[in-house]
Design a protein around this motif. Sequence first.
Motif, mmCIF file in Angstrom:
data_model
loop_
_atom_site.group_PDB
_atom_site.id
_atom_site.type_symbol
_atom_site.label_atom_id
_atom_site.label_comp_id
_atom_site.label_asym_id
_atom_site.label_seq_id
_atom_site.Cartn_x
_atom_site.Cartn_y
_atom_site.Cartn_z
ATOM 1 N N ILE A 97 1.018 -1.164 -0.002
ATOM 2 C CA ILE A 97 0.414 -0.229 0.111
ATOM 3 C C ILE A 97 0.625 1.565 -0.230
ATOM 4 O O ILE A 97 1.904 1.065 1.031
ATOM 5 C CB ILE A 97 -1.041 0.506 1.490
ATOM 6 N N TYR A 98 0.608 2.244 -0.816
ATOM 7 C CA TYR A 98 1.308 3.031 -1.095
ATOM 8 C C TYR A 98 0.700 4.324 -1.211
ATOM 9 O O TYR A 98 -0.344 4.514 -1.569
ATOM 10 C CB TYR A 98 2.290 2.829 -2.373
ATOM 11 N N ILE A 99 0.561 5.255 0.119
ATOM 12 C CA ILE A 99 0.667 6.662 0.056
ATOM 13 C C ILE A 99 0.953 7.731 0.088
ATOM 14 O O ILE A 99 1.240 8.428 1.257
ATOM 15 C CB ILE A 99 -0.447 6.429 1.753
ATOM 16 N N ALA A 100 1.290 8.257 -0.653
ATOM 17 C CA ALA A 100 2.211 9.428 -1.290
ATOM 18 C C ALA A 100 1.350 10.377 -0.409
ATOM 19 O O ALA A 100 3.143 11.409 0.205
ATOM 20 C CB ALA A 100 2.814 9.674 -2.312
ATOM 21 N N GLU A 101 0.522 10.996 0.134
ATOM 22 C CA GLU A 101 0.515 12.117 0.354
ATOM 23 C C GLU A 101 0.103 12.457 1.546
ATOM 24 O O GLU A 101 0.737 12.886 2.982
ATOM 25 C CB GLU A 101 -1.155 12.079 0.026
ATOM 26 N N GLU A 102 0.759 11.149 1.726
ATOM 27 C CA GLU A 102 1.235 10.757 3.094
ATOM 28 C C GLU A 102 2.286 10.138 4.026
ATOM 29 O O GLU A 102 3.489 10.546 5.538
ATOM 30 C CB GLU A 102 0.200 9.928 4.320
ATOM 31 N N GLY A 103 2.913 10.410 2.821
ATOM 32 C CA GLY A 103 4.711 9.859 3.007
ATOM 33 C C GLY A 103 4.905 8.547 3.657
ATOM 34 O O GLY A 103 6.068 8.510 4.289
ATOM 35 N N ILE A 104 3.686 7.591 3.554
ATOM 36 C CA ILE A 104 4.038 6.528 4.167
ATOM 37 C C ILE A 104 3.850 5.315 2.585
ATOM 38 O O ILE A 104 3.528 5.591 1.443
ATOM 39 C CB ILE A 104 2.628 5.961 4.695
ATOM 40 N N GLY A 105 5.154 4.755 1.995
ATOM 41 C CA GLY A 105 5.210 3.329 1.235
ATOM 42 C C GLY A 105 5.115 1.945 2.117
ATOM 43 O O GLY A 105 6.266 1.878 2.962
ATOM 44 N N VAL A 106 4.694 1.024 1.729
ATOM 45 C CA VAL A 106 4.219 -0.586 2.971
ATOM 46 C C VAL A 106 4.623 -1.582 1.549
ATOM 47 O O VAL A 106 3.143 -1.836 1.024
ATOM 48 C CB VAL A 106 3.565 -0.269 3.747
ATOM 49 N N ARG A 107 5.576 -2.181 1.628
ATOM 50 C CA ARG A 107 5.453 -3.813 0.843
ATOM 51 C C ARG A 107 5.883 -4.823 1.655
ATOM 52 O O ARG A 107 7.059 -4.286 2.163
ATOM 53 C CB ARG A 107 6.720 -3.473 -0.686
ATOM 54 N N ILE A 108 5.963 -6.046 2.432
ATOM 55 C CA ILE A 108 6.521 -7.089 3.031
ATOM 56 C C ILE A 108 6.570 -8.287 1.511
ATOM 57 O O ILE A 108 5.345 -7.953 0.951
ATOM 58 C CB ILE A 108 5.798 -6.692 3.722
ATOM 59 N N GLU A 109 7.732 -8.437 1.433
ATOM 60 C CA GLU A 109 7.554 -9.620 -0.073
ATOM 61 C C GLU A 109 8.269 -10.803 0.926
ATOM 62 O O GLU A 109 9.915 -10.670 1.355
ATOM 63 C CB GLU A 109 8.841 -9.107 -1.013
ATOM 64 N N ASP A 110 7.725 -11.930 0.047
ATOM 65 C CA ASP A 110 8.568 -13.593 1.006
ATOM 66 C C ASP A 110 8.258 -14.165 -0.278
ATOM 67 O O ASP A 110 7.717 -14.022 -1.126
ATOM 68 C CB ASP A 110 7.258 -13.949 1.356
ATOM 69 N N ASP A 111 9.225 -14.966 0.020
ATOM 70 C CA ASP A 111 9.389 -16.229 -1.458
ATOM 71 C C ASP A 111 8.677 -17.176 -1.081
ATOM 72 O O ASP A 111 9.154 -18.103 -0.310
ATOM 73 C CB ASP A 111 11.328 -16.027 -1.626
ATOM 74 N N LEU A 112 8.208 -17.409 -1.858
ATOM 75 C CA LEU A 112 7.511 -19.238 -1.353
ATOM 76 C C LEU A 112 7.491 -20.474 -2.509
ATOM 77 O O LEU A 112 7.431 -20.087 -3.370
ATOM 78 C CB LEU A 112 5.981 -19.177 -1.275
ATOM 79 N N LEU A 113 7.725 -21.146 -2.025
ATOM 80 C CA LEU A 113 8.113 -22.381 -2.832
ATOM 81 C C LEU A 113 7.078 -23.334 -3.014
ATOM 82 O O LEU A 113 6.702 -23.579 -1.556
ATOM 83 C CB LEU A 113 9.179 -23.358 -2.171
ATOM 84 N N ILE A 114 6.322 -23.885 -3.789
ATOM 85 C CA ILE A 114 4.929 -24.842 -3.178
ATOM 86 C C ILE A 114 5.302 -25.554 -3.919
ATOM 87 O O ILE A 114 6.192 -25.921 -4.398
ATOM 88 C CB ILE A 114 4.515 -24.220 -5.850
ATOM 89 N N THR A 115 4.484 -26.305 -2.911
ATOM 90 C CA THR A 115 4.732 -27.397 -2.887
ATOM 91 C C THR A 115 3.659 -28.746 -2.912
ATOM 92 O O THR A 115 2.493 -28.475 -3.685
ATOM 93 C CB THR A 115 5.029 -28.222 -1.108
ATOM 94 N N THR A 116 3.520 -29.940 -2.887
ATOM 95 C CA THR A 116 2.793 -30.872 -3.405
ATOM 96 C C THR A 116 0.917 -30.297 -2.764
ATOM 97 O O THR A 116 0.646 -31.114 -3.249
ATOM 98 C CB THR A 116 3.033 -32.377 -2.796
ATOM 99 N N ASP A 117 1.284 -29.799 -1.486
ATOM 100 C CA ASP A 117 -0.052 -29.380 -0.855
ATOM 101 C C ASP A 117 -0.009 -28.161 -0.167
ATOM 102 O O ASP A 117 -1.112 -27.751 0.260
ATOM 103 C CB ASP A 117 0.426 -30.680 -0.254
ATOM 104 N N GLY A 118 0.533 -28.138 -0.830
ATOM 105 C CA GLY A 118 0.466 -25.663 -0.003
ATOM 106 C C GLY A 118 2.160 -25.124 -0.955
ATOM 107 O O GLY A 118 1.607 -25.228 -1.839
#
Length: 417
Positions: free
Chosen positions: A372-393
């Motif tokens: 979520i990026y709110i330039a007018e409030e000077g706030i940018g938030v990004r969270i990122e993980d790396d996911l390995l697809i497995t047989t059940d999830g």
Amino acid sequence: MDKSFFIKNRENLLSKIEENSIVVLFAGEAPYKSADDKYSFCPNRNFYYVTGFKREKAIYVATKASGVISETLYIERQNPELIKWIGKKPTLEDSKEITGIEDVKFLDEFSENFSKISNPSIEYENIYLDLERQEYDKLPNLPMIFADEVIRKYPYLKVKNIFKFIAELRAIKREEEIELTRRAIEITKEGIYSIFKNAKEGIMECELEAHFDYELRKRGVKETAFNTIVGSGVNGATLHYSENNCEIPEKSLVLLDLGAQYNEYNADVSRTFPANGKFTDRQKAVYNAVLNAMKKVEEAARPGIKKADLEKVAMEELGKGCVELGLIKDKSEVRKYYFHSIGHYLGMDAHDVGSYDRVLEPGMIITNEPGIYIAEEGIGVRIEDDLLITTDGCENLSKDIIKEVEEIESFMAKYNK
């Protein structure tokens, strides 16, 4: 990586091409900056995937006819006068050991040999080249120049693009690739934690970038997965901000998007944190809205669905979050504050190759990166993980890099005194 890995990759690739075909792949060459100074060389990733060879100008040639496959690697001939300047290059025997290709020749033999195998009397019908191209107006690359030459000189050969076959193979990671990705993520974690330890208001963004780079270099890593992003305050609301040349404002968030490249495999992780170690109530609310969406996407990631299905989950959760934050009145307006996709494939390229029309399969590695990026409030938030697809999830490969508000504040409190 052991040569058996690359031998298997070639077997898988050549099983997909038609009989009576020739394959030609180019390693590429680093361009010149100016005068005699070159940029660092990075082998074409598809070439490397099938050969394991990292030297400039090399060419891989394979033929397939009547069920018989022949392979040849062409390498630069060593110039004895240059050894004292740039060191030795792989010999013919070195190259055989690296790649598992028994027939290794010098580059100056390529043209004559290609003329022989492309002779119409041998009845080859197709030639496969890697014709990946990001932009139509980009200057022609070597495979495209070679394709034009083939069409002109050997009109009886049908030029075909092998890129889609390699991309299909690269999309499903083998165990060796997964382990290299794990290591890249582990190194990235240490770099992120060094940033957390050294962050404070009033320093330059590039100072934090330097702490990340130092941790990578300590561990033998010279390359990052992409240009590191350290965006403080309003800079965090710019998706691909990478100048990293601003002073970090008081009470601002800092958005990190970064990754180590380890033995050609990449990590891609984002974390957002308060420069002074303590989230404001507003920052915490925005952050938790993004984190909630991230968790929902991770729960949904599994074999049999498409990336578009994960996008719907992200849009729904981020839309609800933006309504609760008072940013929009209806979830349908979420694109005002979330304007990229939920993720991409990860591998030898940070934005790795592969079709997004296919369903997710075990062995794929994808990123999960709501924001979520709110330039007018000077706030940018990004969270990122790396996911390995497995047989059940899925398995979150970067789960050990802290991201809960309380975890980040507690960690930083030890160092921000």
